[in-house]
Design a protein around this motif. Structure first.
Motif, PDB file in Angstrom:
ATOM      1  N   ALA A  75       0.788  -1.179  -0.074  1.00  0.00           N
ATOM      2  CA  ALA A  75       0.219  -0.112  -0.195  1.00  0.00           C
ATOM      3  C   ALA A  75       1.069   1.243  -0.092  1.00  0.00           C
ATOM      4  CB  ALA A  75      -0.863  -0.017   1.240  1.00  0.00           C
ATOM      5  N   ARG A  76       1.917   1.115   0.838  1.00  0.00           N
ATOM      6  CA  ARG A  76       2.731   2.425   0.856  1.00  0.00           C
ATOM      7  C   ARG A  76       3.718   2.636  -0.687  1.00  0.00           C
ATOM      8  NH1 ARG A  76       5.237  -0.013   5.306  1.00  0.00           N
ATOM      9  NH2 ARG A  76       7.064   0.151   3.929  1.00  0.00           N
ATOM     10  N   THR A  77       3.828   1.274  -1.375  1.00  0.00           N
ATOM     11  CA  THR A  77       4.439   1.523  -2.701  1.00  0.00           C
ATOM     12  C   THR A  77       3.387   2.200  -3.567  1.00  0.00           C
ATOM     13  OG1 THR A  77       5.841  -0.535  -2.426  1.00  0.00           O
ATOM     14  CG2 THR A  77       5.317   0.020  -4.599  1.00  0.00           C
ATOM     15  N   LEU A  78       2.163   1.782  -3.545  1.00  0.00           N
ATOM     16  CA  LEU A  78       1.246   2.473  -4.125  1.00  0.00           C
ATOM     17  C   LEU A  78       1.032   3.933  -3.907  1.00  0.00           C
ATOM     18  CD1 LEU A  78      -1.737  -0.358  -4.484  1.00  0.00           C
ATOM     19  CD2 LEU A  78      -0.057   0.556  -6.488  1.00  0.00           C
ATOM     20  N   VAL A  79       1.013   4.497  -2.772  1.00  0.00           N
ATOM     21  CA  VAL A  79       0.939   5.782  -2.497  1.00  0.00           C
ATOM     22  C   VAL A  79       1.982   6.416  -3.046  1.00  0.00           C
ATOM     23  CG1 VAL A  79       0.926   7.717  -0.641  1.00  0.00           C
ATOM     24  CG2 VAL A  79      -0.563   5.569  -0.444  1.00  0.00           C
ATOM     25  N   ARG A  80       3.203   5.964  -3.139  1.00  0.00           N
ATOM     26  CA  ARG A  80       4.455   6.481  -3.443  1.00  0.00           C
ATOM     27  C   ARG A  80       4.567   6.642  -4.848  1.00  0.00           C
ATOM     28  NH1 ARG A  80       7.799   3.680  -0.766  1.00  0.00           N
ATOM     29  NH2 ARG A  80       8.171   2.084  -2.323  1.00  0.00           N
ATOM     30  N   ARG A  81       4.069   5.485  -5.618  1.00  0.00           N
ATOM     31  CA  ARG A  81       4.122   5.665  -6.949  1.00  0.00           C
ATOM     32  C   ARG A  81       3.204   6.609  -7.561  1.00  0.00           C
ATOM     33  NH1 ARG A  81       2.519  -0.070  -9.295  1.00  0.00           N
ATOM     34  NH2 ARG A  81       4.527  -1.053  -8.818  1.00  0.00           N
ATOM     35  N   GLY A  82       2.110   7.015  -6.879  1.00  0.00           N
ATOM     36  CA  GLY A  82       0.961   7.735  -7.505  1.00  0.00           C
ATOM     37  C   GLY A  82       1.134   9.176  -7.030  1.00  0.00           C
ATOM     38  N   ARG A  83       1.918   9.295  -5.681  1.00  0.00           N
ATOM     39  CA  ARG A  83       1.644  10.671  -5.392  1.00  0.00           C
ATOM     40  C   ARG A  83       2.976  11.453  -5.050  1.00  0.00           C
ATOM     41  NH1 ARG A  83      -3.250   9.581  -1.208  1.00  0.00           N
ATOM     42  NH2 ARG A  83      -3.837  11.888  -1.673  1.00  0.00           N
ATOM     43  N   ILE A  84       3.983  10.550  -5.109  1.00  0.00           N
ATOM     44  CA  ILE A  84       5.126  11.326  -4.711  1.00  0.00           C
ATOM     45  C   ILE A  84       6.328  11.068  -5.708  1.00  0.00           C
ATOM     46  CG2 ILE A  84       7.368  11.024  -2.818  1.00  0.00           C
ATOM     47  CD1 ILE A  84       5.362   9.775  -0.832  1.00  0.00           C
ATOM     48  N   GLY A  85       7.168  12.390  -5.942  1.00  0.00           N
ATOM     49  CA  GLY A  85       8.263  12.318  -6.783  1.00  0.00           C
ATOM     50  C   GLY A  85       9.388  12.426  -6.050  1.00  0.00           C
ATOM     51  N   PHE A  86      10.277  11.265  -6.128  1.00  0.00           N
ATOM     52  CA  PHE A  86      11.614  11.413  -5.455  1.00  0.00           C
ATOM     53  C   PHE A  86      12.813  11.709  -6.147  1.00  0.00           C
ATOM     54  CE2 PHE A  86      13.056   9.469  -0.909  1.00  0.00           C
ATOM     55  CZ  PHE A  86      13.911  10.082  -1.002  1.00  0.00           C
ATOM     56  N   VAL A  87      13.465  12.508  -5.944  1.00  0.00           N
ATOM     57  CA  VAL A  87      14.773  12.796  -6.351  1.00  0.00           C
ATOM     58  C   VAL A  87      15.842  12.287  -5.580  1.00  0.00           C
ATOM     59  CG1 VAL A  87      16.584  14.287  -7.635  1.00  0.00           C
ATOM     60  CG2 VAL A  87      14.030  14.899  -7.479  1.00  0.00           C
ATOM     61  N   PHE A  88      16.511  11.275  -6.099  1.00  0.00           N
ATOM     62  CA  PHE A  88      17.521  10.389  -4.929  1.00  0.00           C
ATOM     63  C   PHE A  88      18.722  11.110  -5.075  1.00  0.00           C
ATOM     64  CE2 PHE A  88      14.190   7.112  -5.577  1.00  0.00           C
ATOM     65  CZ  PHE A  88      14.003   6.682  -4.208  1.00  0.00           C
ATOM     66  N   GLN A  89      19.427  10.952  -3.829  1.00  0.00           N
ATOM     67  CA  GLN A  89      20.871  11.645  -3.869  1.00  0.00           C
ATOM     68  C   GLN A  89      21.736  11.030  -4.896  1.00  0.00           C
ATOM     69  OE1 GLN A  89      22.372  11.771   0.192  1.00  0.00           O
ATOM     70  NE2 GLN A  89      23.721  13.615  -0.280  1.00  0.00           N
ATOM     71  N   ALA A  90      21.447   9.554  -4.724  1.00  0.00           N
ATOM     72  CA  ALA A  90      22.119   8.672  -5.589  1.00  0.00           C
ATOM     73  C   ALA A  90      21.380   8.392  -7.114  1.00  0.00           C
ATOM     74  CB  ALA A  90      22.523   7.473  -4.807  1.00  0.00           C
ATOM     75  N   PHE A  91      20.765   9.218  -7.557  1.00  0.00           N
ATOM     76  CA  PHE A  91      20.029   9.043  -8.908  1.00  0.00           C
ATOM     77  C   PHE A  91      19.090   7.931  -8.930  1.00  0.00           C
ATOM     78  CE2 PHE A  91      24.335  10.852 -10.264  1.00  0.00           C
ATOM     79  CZ  PHE A  91      23.911  12.031  -9.925  1.00  0.00           C
ATOM     80  N   HIS A  92      19.656   6.499  -8.831  1.00  0.00           N
ATOM     81  CA  HIS A  92      18.956   5.167  -8.906  1.00  0.00           C
ATOM     82  C   HIS A  92      18.058   4.977 -10.376  1.00  0.00           C
ATOM     83  CE1 HIS A  92      19.871   4.216  -4.941  1.00  0.00           C
ATOM     84  NE2 HIS A  92      18.783   5.089  -4.312  1.00  0.00           N
ATOM     85  N   LEU A  93      18.896   5.329 -11.353  1.00  0.00           N
ATOM     86  CA  LEU A  93      18.518   5.338 -12.608  1.00  0.00           C
ATOM     87  C   LEU A  93      18.501   3.822 -12.990  1.00  0.00           C
ATOM     88  CD1 LEU A  93      19.817   8.516 -14.448  1.00  0.00           C
ATOM     89  CD2 LEU A  93      17.388   8.034 -13.446  1.00  0.00           C
ATOM     90  N   LEU A  94      17.649   3.352 -13.826  1.00  0.00           N
ATOM     91  CA  LEU A  94      18.083   1.859 -14.280  1.00  0.00           C
ATOM     92  C   LEU A  94      18.819   1.636 -15.508  1.00  0.00           C
ATOM     93  CD1 LEU A  94      14.284   0.888 -13.836  1.00  0.00           C
ATOM     94  CD2 LEU A  94      16.059   0.417 -12.142  1.00  0.00           C
ATOM     95  N   PRO A  95      20.038   0.887 -15.327  1.00  0.00           N
ATOM     96  CA  PRO A  95      21.083   1.273 -16.284  1.00  0.00           C
ATOM     97  C   PRO A  95      20.667   0.477 -17.737  1.00  0.00           C
ATOM     98  CG  PRO A  95      21.436  -0.317 -14.477  1.00  0.00           C
ATOM     99  CD  PRO A  95      20.276   0.312 -13.972  1.00  0.00           C
ATOM    100  N   HIS A  96      19.810  -0.387 -17.650  1.00  0.00           N
ATOM    101  CA  HIS A  96      19.176  -1.167 -18.931  1.00  0.00           C
ATOM    102  C   HIS A  96      18.312  -0.344 -19.613  1.00  0.00           C
ATOM    103  CE1 HIS A  96      17.134  -2.664 -15.647  1.00  0.00           C
ATOM    104  NE2 HIS A  96      15.830  -2.817 -16.668  1.00  0.00           N
ATOM    105  N   LEU A  97      17.697   0.846 -19.151  1.00  0.00           N
ATOM    106  CA  LEU A  97      16.799   1.648 -19.708  1.00  0.00           C
ATOM    107  C   LEU A  97      17.580   2.764 -20.523  1.00  0.00           C
ATOM    108  CD1 LEU A  97      13.531   1.421 -17.488  1.00  0.00           C
ATOM    109  CD2 LEU A  97      14.281  -0.127 -19.256  1.00  0.00           C
ATOM    110  N   THR A  98      16.781   3.346 -21.273  1.00  0.00           N
ATOM    111  CA  THR A  98      17.351   4.746 -21.983  1.00  0.00           C
ATOM    112  C   THR A  98      16.693   5.846 -21.026  1.00  0.00           C
ATOM    113  OG1 THR A  98      15.423   5.023 -23.324  1.00  0.00           O
ATOM    114  CG2 THR A  98      17.274   3.669 -24.436  1.00  0.00           C
ATOM    115  N   VAL A  99      17.260   6.872 -21.512  1.00  0.00           N
ATOM    116  CA  VAL A  99      17.054   8.126 -20.511  1.00  0.00           C
ATOM    117  C   VAL A  99      15.387   8.296 -20.864  1.00  0.00           C
ATOM    118  CG1 VAL A  99      16.845  10.707 -20.738  1.00  0.00           C
ATOM    119  CG2 VAL A  99      19.140   9.426 -20.782  1.00  0.00           C
ATOM    120  N   SER A 100      15.014   8.083 -21.930  1.00  0.00           N
ATOM    121  CA  SER A 100      13.314   8.315 -22.047  1.00  0.00           C
ATOM    122  C   SER A 100      12.864   7.453 -21.393  1.00  0.00           C
ATOM    123  CB  SER A 100      12.868   8.712 -23.586  1.00  0.00           C
ATOM    124  OG  SER A 100      13.299   7.779 -24.222  1.00  0.00           O
ATOM    125  N   GLN A 101      13.112   6.051 -21.536  1.00  0.00           N
ATOM    126  CA  GLN A 101      12.373   4.968 -20.584  1.00  0.00           C
ATOM    127  C   GLN A 101      12.430   5.147 -19.215  1.00  0.00           C
ATOM    128  OE1 GLN A 101      14.746   1.829 -22.503  1.00  0.00           O
ATOM    129  NE2 GLN A 101      13.286   1.364 -24.137  1.00  0.00           N
TER     130      GLN A 101
END
Ligand SMILES: Nc1ncnc2c1ncn2[C@@H]1O[C@H](COP(=O)(O)OP(=O)(O)OP(=O)(O)O)[C@@H](O)[C@H]1O
Ligand SMILES: [Mg+2]
Length: 222
Positions: A75-101
């Protein structure tokens, strides 16, 4: 809109310590707040608790009337996904996805239709100055470019609450100003609220008010 009451958090392990002690904070709709404090004092930990990525030892976090601290992981994951935008200090981008993905991820999880998704992702990447980098992979980007992708991803679904952890740490002064403007603009445009954690006095000055986190708690900066 965001109501934090009496948060406590300690970590065990090799350096056991009480980190957050009775931290309370009220953030109103439309408000953009900066939090400053020494390295290691617990700023990222506090943001993680607000986002429901971790649970406190005591106290509560409520977002728009929903008490996150009493929800289960899913339930917390759903709230976070829908209503929170998090800019992480360490980015946490997914390496196998492109920038737009990477940027599209919050919309894809939300079931947004492809045309609307492409338009919004394009607009966000243009806003952070990366319109030309849509099809490249994170490993081909500089630290500042990665940071801007992370910011675009955090804002793409127009979240109610924006949490930004040192979002300008890797940016030159001019780009930092642009990104801070964008963050502030998005917070105000979405009618939600934002929390900016930063070591930069210039960045903190873009917020409506500044709070200092110390081992004694969270207080208005004097
Ligand atoms: N999962 C964890 N397990 C054990 N200790 C942790 C954990 N997460 C954070 N800590 C410890 O808690 C303290 C605060 O970490 P935190 O990342 O919240 O600090 P910060 O205020 O964000 O610092 P900085 O300004 O350097 O980013 C650090 O000493 C860190 O080692
Ligand atoms: Mg931190």
């Amino acid at each position: 809109m965001l109501s934090i009451r009496g948060l406590h958090k300690s970590y065990g392990g090799a350096r056991p310590r009480q980190l957050l002690r009775d931290v309370s904070l009220e953030v109103r709709r439309g408000e953009y707040v900066a939090i400053v404090g020494e390295s290691g004092v617990g700023k990222s930990t506090l943001l993680n608790l607000i986002a429901g990525l971790d649970l406190p030892d005591g106290g509560s976090v409520a977002l728009d009337g929903t008490e996150l601290t009493s929800l289960d992981d899913d339930a917390r994951t759903l709230v976070r996904r829908g209503r929170i935008g998090f800019v992480f200090q360490a980015f946490h981008l997914l390496p196998h996805l492109t920038v737009s993905q990477n940027v599209a991820l919050p919309l894809a999880l939300d079931g947004t239709d492809p045309a609307a998704m492409a338009e919004r992702v394009g607009a966000m990447l243009a806003a952070v100055g990366l319109a030309a980098a849509t099809d490249v992979y994170p490993r081909e980007l500089s630290g500042g470019e990665l940071q801007r992708v992370a910011i675009a991803r955090a804002l793409v679904h127009r979240p109610l609450l924006v949490l930004a952890d040192e979002p300008t740490g890797n940016l030159d002064a001019d780009t930092a100003v642009q990104i801070l403007d964008l963050l502030r603009e998005q917070v105000k445009a979405n009618g939600g609220a934002g929390i900016l954690v930063t070591h930069s006095a210039a960045a903190a000055a873009t917020a409506d008010r500044v709070l200092a986190l110390t081992s004694g708690g969270l207080r208005a900066r004097t």
